[in-house]
Write an enzyme that holds these catalytic residues in place. Structure first.
Site, PDB file in Angstrom:
ATOM      1  N   THR A 107      25.349 -37.302  37.108  1.00  0.00           N
ATOM      2  CA  THR A 107      26.040 -37.214  38.258  1.00  0.00           C
ATOM      3  C   THR A 107      25.420 -37.567  39.752  1.00  0.00           C
ATOM      4  O   THR A 107      26.446 -37.689  40.630  1.00  0.00           O
ATOM      5  CB  THR A 107      25.474 -35.460  38.217  1.00  0.00           C
ATOM      6  OG1 THR A 107      25.980 -35.353  36.978  1.00  0.00           O
ATOM      7  CG2 THR A 107      26.317 -34.612  39.453  1.00  0.00           C
ATOM      8  N   THR A 183      20.630 -36.020  34.033  1.00  0.00           N
ATOM      9  CA  THR A 183      19.232 -35.478  33.848  1.00  0.00           C
ATOM     10  C   THR A 183      19.311 -34.982  32.846  1.00  0.00           C
ATOM     11  O   THR A 183      17.816 -34.733  31.855  1.00  0.00           O
ATOM     12  CB  THR A 183      20.201 -34.241  34.906  1.00  0.00           C
ATOM     13  OG1 THR A 183      20.877 -33.509  34.926  1.00  0.00           O
ATOM     14  CG2 THR A 183      19.505 -34.381  35.905  1.00  0.00           C
ATOM     15  N   ASP A 184      20.458 -35.512  31.591  1.00  0.00           N
ATOM     16  CA  ASP A 184      20.528 -34.293  30.154  1.00  0.00           C
ATOM     17  C   ASP A 184      19.686 -35.257  29.079  1.00  0.00           C
ATOM     18  O   ASP A 184      18.504 -34.831  28.431  1.00  0.00           O
ATOM     19  CB  ASP A 184      21.526 -34.648  29.536  1.00  0.00           C
ATOM     20  CG  ASP A 184      22.969 -33.774  30.289  1.00  0.00           C
ATOM     21  OD1 ASP A 184      22.674 -32.856  30.801  1.00  0.00           O
ATOM     22  OD2 ASP A 184      24.151 -33.889  29.962  1.00  0.00           O
ATOM     23  N   LYS A 262      14.219 -31.202  30.595  1.00  0.00           N
ATOM     24  CA  LYS A 262      15.071 -30.415  31.191  1.00  0.00           C
ATOM     25  C   LYS A 262      14.960 -29.336  30.260  1.00  0.00           C
ATOM     26  O   LYS A 262      15.414 -29.168  28.797  1.00  0.00           O
ATOM     27  CB  LYS A 262      16.366 -31.233  30.750  1.00  0.00           C
ATOM     28  CG  LYS A 262      17.635 -30.617  31.916  1.00  0.00           C
ATOM     29  CD  LYS A 262      18.930 -31.326  31.795  1.00  0.00           C
ATOM     30  CE  LYS A 262      19.802 -30.604  32.474  1.00  0.00           C
ATOM     31  NZ  LYS A 262      21.305 -31.534  33.171  1.00  0.00           N
TER      32      LYS A 262
END
Ligand code: ASP
Length: 461
Positions: A107, A183-184, A262
């Site tokens: 993202t 980020t995942d 995360k």
């Protein structure tokens, strides 16, 4: 006559736009049974329903207006948005540190595609500076697009390729490295780089964003500024993750690459250090150290990498009534290492025992971690734990399951000798195993306190 400008709209939604002679990109006021809304009519995702008109409000937020509630439109002309970010050449200032930003996708390197409604990758050096000009106040920035993938598509080859690119850029004079990443799976890559980069003279800072840069609540710009700041000026020569601390933009937290995870699917404050305190807090260009046992920046230290990896490894997340064929199928398919995230102190059910025994007999290395995430595997407490150890399953101390998985692949890249694998797995290389859990490492000092205090006040009125 059908209006061809109504990108993505069809059925009832298209009929109502045509009825009032409204097109996509029109600046409108929509009168509805729920009130009046002003904004720009956005294109509709081609796969979305035909019951809503999407409006970008003046605040920047997008809302969907139910077709049946619409009573009328007033149009004030057209304001087509150009979502191309202006490209500008990054300025050079000899006084500022030279930082290299390696983009891998996610993202942070994305913008919204109004045709499909999806977030699509868009990363170029000029675009980045055009979008976040404050970066020029921090450092001289060179950007390189290594990959352009969402992070679920990252593989061990990307980890090794990133480590090699970091080495090349540091040897070419980079005084800090920033890695833009989805980020995942950022915590997997952070762990992989922590093992593959054996020593570094400069900070290596991973960063991502939870909300894309076209959204008013985007964390992309601030995360990038904080990450470049950490890379350029901090004294920490380790692999770090730099993301929002609390849900507000008050400060960022720096997390060690092997202790971070995360923890929330949408909050901007999603990354948390597990089983320890974060490394530092960063606000307005000032770093407040929380931990002190970190390797220090040292320009004379050569950057050393070791990128071997055996990817015949898996994580098995235990659940009640798991059947032994899960383990059997991994062995039958040639897997050489299994990390189990077990219940409580590190358990699985009895029916799995024969399959675990067989797997170990056939040369598979099996390590136990805990699905509670916080705390240590302690297999001596119950008989069942001892039984599992007797089968040859090795307790993985307080390594996080994902970290143990990455480490097992890295270790098996070096050796398959049972004792050597165990020795490497249980030796901390990058803070992945700690002697004890910090007393304040469980949920506090994690950036959540302001929200917690507010919540407690409200509960206790
Ligand atoms: N799905 C995205 C990714 O991990 C989410 C993000 O970048 O935050 O690539």
């Amino acid at each position: 006559m059908e209006n061809n400008d109504n990108k993505g709209y069809r059925g009832a939604a298209l009929s109502i736009l045509n009825k009032f002679d409204v097109s996509v990109w029109n600046d409108v006021e929509i009168e509805t049974t729920d009130g009046v809304f002003s904004g720009i009519v956005l294109p509709r995702s081609e796969t979305a329903d035909d019951r809503h008109i999407v409006l970008k409000l003046i605040t920047g937020y997008n809302i969907g207006i139910e077709v049946d509630t619409i009573q009328g439109f007033t149009s004030y002309g057209s304001k087509e948005a150009h979502y191309k970010i202006p490209e500008k050449e990054f300025p050079y200032d000899p006084i500022k540190p030279n930082v290299v930003l390696l983009g891998t996708g996610g993202t942070i390197a994305s913008r919204l595609d109004y045709r499909t409604g999806a977030v699509i990758p868009a990363f170029s050096p000029g675009e980045l500076y055009g979008a976040v000009p404050e970066l020029a106040d921090v450092c001289n920035l060179k950007t390189i697009k290594l990959y352009g993938v969402f992070s679920e598509n990252i593989t061990p080859e990307h980890w090794a390729g990133t480590a090699k690119a970091i080495k090349r850029e540091v040897e070419n004079g980079a005084q800090g490295i920033v890695i833009g990443h989805g980020t995942d799976t950022m915590h997997y890559t952070a762990a992989a780089l922590s093992f593959m980069i054996r020593q570094t003279p400069v900070p290596i800072v991973m960063v991502g964003s939870q909300r894309s840069s076209d959204r008013p609540s985007s964390d992309a710009a601030l995360n990038l500024i904080n990450a470049t700041w950490t890379a350029g000026y901090s004294d920490i020569a380790e692999v770090l993750v730099c993301m929002f601390g609390p849900t507000s933009d008050e400060y960022a937290l720096l997390h060690r690459g092997t202790r971070v995870r995360k923890m929330h699917s949408s909050y901007r404050s999603t990354f948390r250090t597990i089983g320890d305190t974060p490394v530092a807090r960063l606000a307005n260009g000032e770093i407040h150290m929380i931990k002190n046992d970190l390797r220090k920046r040292c320009p004379k230290t050569p950057l050393e990498i070791d990128t071997v990896f055996d990817d015949r490894i898996a994580i098995v997340y235990y659940y009640p009534n798991m059947k032994p064929d899960i383990i059997d199928s991994l062995v039958d398919n040639g897997y050489k290492g299994i990390v189990i995230a077990g219940t409580g102190l590190g358990h699985v059910n009895k029916p799995l025992y024969p399959s675990l025994k067989r797997a170990i007999k056939e040369g598979v290395h099996i390590y136990m971690t805990v699905e509670t995430l916080w705390g240590y595997v302690q297999m001596y407490v119950y008989d069942t734990g001892r039984d599992i150890m007797e089968l040859g399953v090795v307790p993985g101390a307080n390594m996080l399951p994902e970290v143990a998985y990455v480490k097992l692949g890295w270790v098996l890249g070096h050796t398959h000798d049972r004792e050597k694998v165990a020795e490497m797995m249980l030796t901390p290389y990058a803070g992945e195993i700690t002697e004890r859990e910090a007393v304040d490492g469980y949920l506090i000092m994690q950036g959540g306190l302001p929200e917690m205090e507010k919540f407690l006040k409200e509960v206790h009125v």
